[in-house]
Design a protein around this motif. Sequence first.
Motif, PDB file in Angstrom:
ATOM      1  N   ALA A 214       0.843  -1.195   0.000  1.00  0.00           N
ATOM      2  CA  ALA A 214       0.000   0.000   0.000  1.00  0.00           C
ATOM      3  C   ALA A 214       0.875   1.240   0.000  1.00  0.00           C
ATOM      4  O   ALA A 214       2.056   1.194   0.365  1.00  0.00           O
ATOM      5  N   ARG A 215       0.275   2.329  -0.390  1.00  0.00           N
ATOM      6  CA  ARG A 215       0.980   3.604  -0.306  1.00  0.00           C
ATOM      7  C   ARG A 215       1.064   4.036   1.161  1.00  0.00           C
ATOM      8  O   ARG A 215       0.092   3.892   1.915  1.00  0.00           O
ATOM      9  N   ARG A 216       2.214   4.556   1.536  1.00  0.00           N
ATOM     10  CA  ARG A 216       2.364   5.057   2.903  1.00  0.00           C
ATOM     11  C   ARG A 216       1.303   6.111   3.213  1.00  0.00           C
ATOM     12  O   ARG A 216       0.784   6.181   4.333  1.00  0.00           O
ATOM     13  N   SER A 217       0.982   6.922   2.223  1.00  0.00           N
ATOM     14  CA  SER A 217       0.000   7.982   2.435  1.00  0.00           C
ATOM     15  C   SER A 217      -1.361   7.434   2.845  1.00  0.00           C
ATOM     16  O   SER A 217      -2.152   8.144   3.479  1.00  0.00           O
ATOM     17  N   LEU A 218      -1.648   6.184   2.500  1.00  0.00           N
ATOM     18  CA  LEU A 218      -2.874   5.537   2.974  1.00  0.00           C
ATOM     19  C   LEU A 218      -2.651   4.890   4.334  1.00  0.00           C
ATOM     20  O   LEU A 218      -3.430   5.103   5.276  1.00  0.00           O
ATOM     21  N   LEU A 219      -1.600   4.092   4.463  1.00  0.00           N
ATOM     22  CA  LEU A 219      -1.370   3.347   5.706  1.00  0.00           C
ATOM     23  C   LEU A 219      -1.286   4.255   6.916  1.00  0.00           C
ATOM     24  O   LEU A 219      -1.765   3.914   8.006  1.00  0.00           O
ATOM     25  N   GLU A 220      -0.671   5.417   6.768  1.00  0.00           N
ATOM     26  CA  GLU A 220      -0.487   6.285   7.924  1.00  0.00           C
ATOM     27  C   GLU A 220      -1.792   6.922   8.383  1.00  0.00           C
ATOM     28  O   GLU A 220      -1.843   7.504   9.467  1.00  0.00           O
ATOM     29  N   ARG A 221      -2.841   6.784   7.594  1.00  0.00           N
ATOM     30  CA  ARG A 221      -4.148   7.342   7.972  1.00  0.00           C
ATOM     31  C   ARG A 221      -5.089   6.302   8.577  1.00  0.00           C
ATOM     32  O   ARG A 221      -6.206   6.648   9.000  1.00  0.00           O
ATOM     33  N   LEU A 222      -4.660   5.031   8.608  1.00  0.00           N
ATOM     34  CA  LEU A 222      -5.543   3.959   9.048  1.00  0.00           C
ATOM     35  C   LEU A 222      -5.203   3.489  10.455  1.00  0.00           C
ATOM     36  O   LEU A 222      -4.027   3.401  10.815  1.00  0.00           O
ATOM     37  N   PRO A 223      -6.231   3.150  11.256  1.00  0.00           N
ATOM     38  CA  PRO A 223      -5.951   2.485  12.538  1.00  0.00           C
ATOM     39  C   PRO A 223      -5.543   1.039  12.286  1.00  0.00           C
ATOM     40  O   PRO A 223      -5.949   0.442  11.288  1.00  0.00           O
ATOM     41  N   PHE A 224      -4.718   0.480  13.175  1.00  0.00           N
ATOM     42  CA  PHE A 224      -4.233  -0.889  13.020  1.00  0.00           C
ATOM     43  C   PHE A 224      -4.697  -1.736  14.205  1.00  0.00           C
ATOM     44  O   PHE A 224      -4.233  -1.528  15.323  1.00  0.00           O
ATOM     45  N   PRO A 225      -5.613  -2.689  14.006  1.00  0.00           N
ATOM     46  CA  PRO A 225      -5.857  -3.674  15.065  1.00  0.00           C
ATOM     47  C   PRO A 225      -4.538  -4.350  15.425  1.00  0.00           C
ATOM     48  O   PRO A 225      -3.752  -4.688  14.533  1.00  0.00           O
ATOM     49  N   VAL A 226      -4.294  -4.568  16.703  1.00  0.00           N
ATOM     50  CA  VAL A 226      -2.968  -5.042  17.101  1.00  0.00           C
ATOM     51  C   VAL A 226      -2.743  -6.514  16.796  1.00  0.00           C
ATOM     52  O   VAL A 226      -1.602  -6.970  16.731  1.00  0.00           O
ATOM     53  N   GLY A 227      -3.810  -7.289  16.628  1.00  0.00           N
ATOM     54  CA  GLY A 227      -3.641  -8.726  16.477  1.00  0.00           C
ATOM     55  C   GLY A 227      -4.046  -9.256  15.113  1.00  0.00           C
ATOM     56  O   GLY A 227      -3.812  -8.638  14.069  1.00  0.00           O
ATOM     57  N   TYR A 228      -4.666 -10.446  15.114  1.00  0.00           N
ATOM     58  CA  TYR A 228      -5.007 -11.138  13.877  1.00  0.00           C
ATOM     59  C   TYR A 228      -6.039 -10.409  13.025  1.00  0.00           C
ATOM     60  O   TYR A 228      -6.210 -10.718  11.849  1.00  0.00           O
ATOM     61  N   GLY A 229      -6.744  -9.457  13.610  1.00  0.00           N
ATOM     62  CA  GLY A 229      -7.757  -8.740  12.844  1.00  0.00           C
ATOM     63  C   GLY A 229      -7.198  -7.667  11.937  1.00  0.00           C
ATOM     64  O   GLY A 229      -7.964  -6.980  11.249  1.00  0.00           O
ATOM     65  N   VAL A 230      -5.875  -7.520  11.903  1.00  0.00           N
ATOM     66  CA  VAL A 230      -5.299  -6.378  11.192  1.00  0.00           C
ATOM     67  C   VAL A 230      -5.615  -6.405   9.700  1.00  0.00           C
ATOM     68  O   VAL A 230      -5.927  -5.362   9.113  1.00  0.00           O
ATOM     69  N   GLU A 231      -5.545  -7.565   9.056  1.00  0.00           N
ATOM     70  CA  GLU A 231      -5.785  -7.596   7.616  1.00  0.00           C
ATOM     71  C   GLU A 231      -7.228  -7.219   7.263  1.00  0.00           C
ATOM     72  O   GLU A 231      -7.475  -6.448   6.345  1.00  0.00           O
ATOM     73  N   LEU A 232      -8.187  -7.765   7.999  1.00  0.00           N
ATOM     74  CA  LEU A 232      -9.575  -7.410   7.723  1.00  0.00           C
ATOM     75  C   LEU A 232      -9.820  -5.945   8.039  1.00  0.00           C
ATOM     76  O   LEU A 232     -10.486  -5.233   7.282  1.00  0.00           O
ATOM     77  N   GLY A 233      -9.276  -5.469   9.152  1.00  0.00           N
ATOM     78  CA  GLY A 233      -9.472  -4.080   9.529  1.00  0.00           C
ATOM     79  C   GLY A 233      -8.913  -3.111   8.505  1.00  0.00           C
ATOM     80  O   GLY A 233      -9.570  -2.125   8.126  1.00  0.00           O
ATOM     81  N   LEU A 234      -7.697  -3.370   8.036  1.00  0.00           N
ATOM     82  CA  LEU A 234      -7.097  -2.479   7.039  1.00  0.00           C
ATOM     83  C   LEU A 234      -7.891  -2.488   5.744  1.00  0.00           C
ATOM     84  O   LEU A 234      -8.074  -1.444   5.098  1.00  0.00           O
ATOM     85  N   LEU A 235      -8.378  -3.666   5.340  1.00  0.00           N
ATOM     86  CA  LEU A 235      -9.117  -3.761   4.081  1.00  0.00           C
ATOM     87  C   LEU A 235     -10.432  -2.982   4.160  1.00  0.00           C
ATOM     88  O   LEU A 235     -10.772  -2.216   3.257  1.00  0.00           O
ATOM     89  N   VAL A 236     -11.160  -3.166   5.253  1.00  0.00           N
ATOM     90  CA  VAL A 236     -12.432  -2.461   5.417  1.00  0.00           C
ATOM     91  C   VAL A 236     -12.208  -0.952   5.506  1.00  0.00           C
ATOM     92  O   VAL A 236     -12.916  -0.158   4.861  1.00  0.00           O
ATOM     93  N   ASP A 237     -11.228  -0.545   6.290  1.00  0.00           N
ATOM     94  CA  ASP A 237     -10.984   0.888   6.454  1.00  0.00           C
ATOM     95  C   ASP A 237     -10.441   1.513   5.174  1.00  0.00           C
ATOM     96  O   ASP A 237     -10.734   2.674   4.870  1.00  0.00           O
TER      97      ASP A 237
END
Length: 313
Positions: A200-223
């Motif tokens: 992903a572009r850093r400009s996107l990642l730095e704007r997203l919250p990160f679930p700390v555990g296994y939910g991170v992939e689903l959380g990033l995709l939805v957000d």
Amino acid sequence: MLEEVERWLDRRSWSVADRPLERILAAKRNTRVSVVLPALNEEATVGDIVTVIRRELMSEAVPLVDELVVIDSGSTDRTAEVAAAAGARVVARDAILPRIPAVPGKGEVLWRSLMVTSGDVVCFVDADLRDFSADFVTGVVGPLLTDPEVDLVKAMYDRPFGDTPGQGGRVTELVARPLLNLHWPQLAGFVQPLGGEYAARRSLLERLPFPVGYGVELGLLVDALHTVGLDGLAQVDVGVRKHRHQDGQALGRMAAAIYRTAQLRLSRGHLVRPRLTQFERGEKGFEPRTYAVDTEERPPMAEIVEYARRRVA
């Protein structure tokens, strides 16, 4: 399937062969690419992955990857030593942002990696892959370098379970795919929504919250869907993914964390009870074991003071 998703599949689903390496390199120009491997006790595989990336994507002839970082999440084996010997820069999770005490979890490591990498494009690769191919990197990085309208790219692949083809991804099929189809049908076209290989572009990642555990992939995709829209997302077929499979109880804990991540995004209110009880046979029969489900999320990195100061510097 929504007509919007069918159109998206035609426009935003590709094969790694669609973008030859020469085309990707020509499009790279001044864009910096970082590859991050989150690692916890992966001495058996991390060295081979690092070796392939350095040999095939970091040479003078093929300067695609600018930095390769292994974030060691408290390994008790030789993960850090093996990764460093193969040529990666190894950073201990707890050494990053020491002001904020680290918690266990893959998402925690991915979030902290933004603080110690500099790439405009950040590519995540799981450290337990076997028979690793550089296609896992070029496949997901390529669209970001050649198409300015794409912000996040997931790898898709076959996931054999042992010698049986197509039986991997049990949590995906039993938990993630039903959740996405029911609640975020725009994401129903993703073949591997929980896959650990994506860029992903850093400009996107730095704007997203990160679930700390296994939910991170689903959380990033939805957000990411809500942040850049469906056309900002894409997927690339990179072939076959072989890795270490977890046992059923570990998968149960993963499923609970993923459900919790989805539930939080659906309600942004009251959470279900963040505990999961499983059973193991002991001397006196089945004995309950209760585990906490990850309930913490890290804020967008852009909100972290140290990160903002680094960007200014």
